[in-house]
Write a protein that holds these residues in place. Sequence first.
Motif, PDB file in Angstrom:
ATOM      1  N   ASP A  47       0.843  -1.199   0.000  1.00 24.28           N
ATOM      2  CA  ASP A  47       0.000   0.000   0.000  1.00 24.28           C
ATOM      3  C   ASP A  47       0.879   1.248   0.000  1.00 24.28           C
ATOM      4  O   ASP A  47       2.107   1.158  -0.004  1.00 24.28           O
ATOM      5  CB  ASP A  47      -1.005  -0.018   1.157  1.00 24.28           C
ATOM      6  CG  ASP A  47      -0.379   0.083   2.541  1.00 24.28           C
ATOM      7  OD1 ASP A  47       0.768   0.567   2.685  1.00 24.28           O
ATOM      8  OD2 ASP A  47      -1.050  -0.306   3.511  1.00 24.28           O
ATOM      9  N   TRP A  90      -5.267  -2.207   9.399  1.00 21.19           N
ATOM     10  CA  TRP A  90      -5.347  -2.218   7.940  1.00 21.19           C
ATOM     11  C   TRP A  90      -5.174  -3.616   7.375  1.00 21.19           C
ATOM     12  O   TRP A  90      -5.456  -3.859   6.220  1.00 21.19           O
ATOM     13  CB  TRP A  90      -4.259  -1.323   7.335  1.00 21.19           C
ATOM     14  CG  TRP A  90      -4.504   0.132   7.518  1.00 21.19           C
ATOM     15  CD1 TRP A  90      -5.709   0.759   7.647  1.00 21.19           C
ATOM     16  CD2 TRP A  90      -3.521   1.147   7.580  1.00 21.19           C
ATOM     17  NE1 TRP A  90      -5.525   2.109   7.783  1.00 21.19           N
ATOM     18  CE2 TRP A  90      -4.186   2.371   7.742  1.00 21.19           C
ATOM     19  CE3 TRP A  90      -2.133   1.146   7.502  1.00 21.19           C
ATOM     20  CZ2 TRP A  90      -3.518   3.581   7.835  1.00 21.19           C
ATOM     21  CZ3 TRP A  90      -1.480   2.349   7.597  1.00 21.19           C
ATOM     22  CH2 TRP A  90      -2.168   3.550   7.760  1.00 21.19           C
ATOM     23  N   GLU A  95      -6.441  -1.042   0.336  1.00 24.06           N
ATOM     24  CA  GLU A  95      -6.396   0.419   0.302  1.00 24.06           C
ATOM     25  C   GLU A  95      -6.949   0.867  -1.048  1.00 24.06           C
ATOM     26  O   GLU A  95      -6.393   0.574  -2.087  1.00 24.06           O
ATOM     27  CB  GLU A  95      -4.965   0.916   0.444  1.00 24.06           C
ATOM     28  CG  GLU A  95      -4.870   2.420   0.316  1.00 24.06           C
ATOM     29  CD  GLU A  95      -3.449   2.921   0.203  1.00 24.06           C
ATOM     30  OE1 GLU A  95      -3.199   4.038   0.680  1.00 24.06           O
ATOM     31  OE2 GLU A  95      -2.592   2.210  -0.348  1.00 24.06           O
ATOM     32  N   SER A 109      -2.114  -2.343  -3.778  1.00 25.58           N
ATOM     33  CA  SER A 109      -3.403  -1.689  -3.563  1.00 25.58           C
ATOM     34  C   SER A 109      -3.681  -0.808  -4.777  1.00 25.58           C
ATOM     35  O   SER A 109      -2.744  -0.355  -5.445  1.00 25.58           O
ATOM     36  CB  SER A 109      -3.380  -0.841  -2.290  1.00 25.58           C
ATOM     37  OG  SER A 109      -2.628   0.346  -2.486  1.00 25.58           O
ATOM     38  N   SER A 146      -5.135   8.643   0.868  1.00 21.91           N
ATOM     39  CA  SER A 146      -4.237   7.482   0.845  1.00 21.91           C
ATOM     40  C   SER A 146      -3.739   7.184   2.261  1.00 21.91           C
ATOM     41  O   SER A 146      -3.755   8.050   3.143  1.00 21.91           O
ATOM     42  CB  SER A 146      -3.047   7.741  -0.073  1.00 21.91           C
ATOM     43  OG  SER A 146      -2.162   8.675   0.504  1.00 21.91           O
ATOM     44  N   ARG A 147      -3.285   5.968   2.462  1.00 18.96           N
ATOM     45  CA  ARG A 147      -2.709   5.602   3.762  1.00 18.96           C
ATOM     46  C   ARG A 147      -1.431   6.383   4.033  1.00 18.96           C
ATOM     47  O   ARG A 147      -1.132   6.689   5.180  1.00 18.96           O
ATOM     48  CB  ARG A 147      -2.452   4.104   3.817  1.00 18.96           C
ATOM     49  CG  ARG A 147      -3.736   3.315   3.922  1.00 18.96           C
ATOM     50  CD  ARG A 147      -3.499   1.841   4.027  1.00 18.96           C
ATOM     51  NE  ARG A 147      -4.789   1.158   4.095  1.00 18.96           N
ATOM     52  CZ  ARG A 147      -4.950  -0.135   3.918  1.00 18.96           C
ATOM     53  NH1 ARG A 147      -3.905  -0.900   3.685  1.00 18.96           N
ATOM     54  NH2 ARG A 147      -6.151  -0.669   3.996  1.00 18.96           N
TER      55      ARG A 147
END
Length: 172
Positions: A47, A90, A95, A109, A146-147
């Motif tokens: 991710d 997570w 994601e 992701s 986004s992460r």
Amino acid sequence: MSSRIPRQSAESGLTPPDNDAGLGAELSAVVAGARRRALRDGDRQIDTAHLLHSLLESDAEVRGLFDEEGRLARLLGYLVQRSIGYGLRWQGTVEDSGAVAVAADPGWSPAAAGAMERARRDADVRGGGPARGLDLFAQLVADPRSRAVEVLAHAGVGVPGAPGRARAESSR
């Protein structure tokens, strides 16, 4: 020519995507680091947070964006916490910030695959050559959901101005 990056088997859940084709040595190392981190964390996909962590570990230009007022130390400390437990929330989820429409790529992701593709396009616009760490960083933080952006915010670092600064740095 064979790749220096060890390929993961399908059994690991992280099959090697075409996303690492055509990368320069620096970004290939970032992808390899992100892949190892995802495997170690038990994640099925790389991710944007994995890519951010790997960029900070291996790209001096990206680290240089955070060199003031202890921001880099705060960010790396947070990422270490994430890798030893915070990221569990997570684990097992995909994601997908919904900001970009990208076909799901095994092992990536959708947000990470989209950031990688846009970084390659930035490199093409710049005049060709492989995408660089700053190209990828600019794309990771360009997606506010986004992460990677979530990690920056939770670490108290934030991203105001970071995409533009990273793009300006990468165009040199």
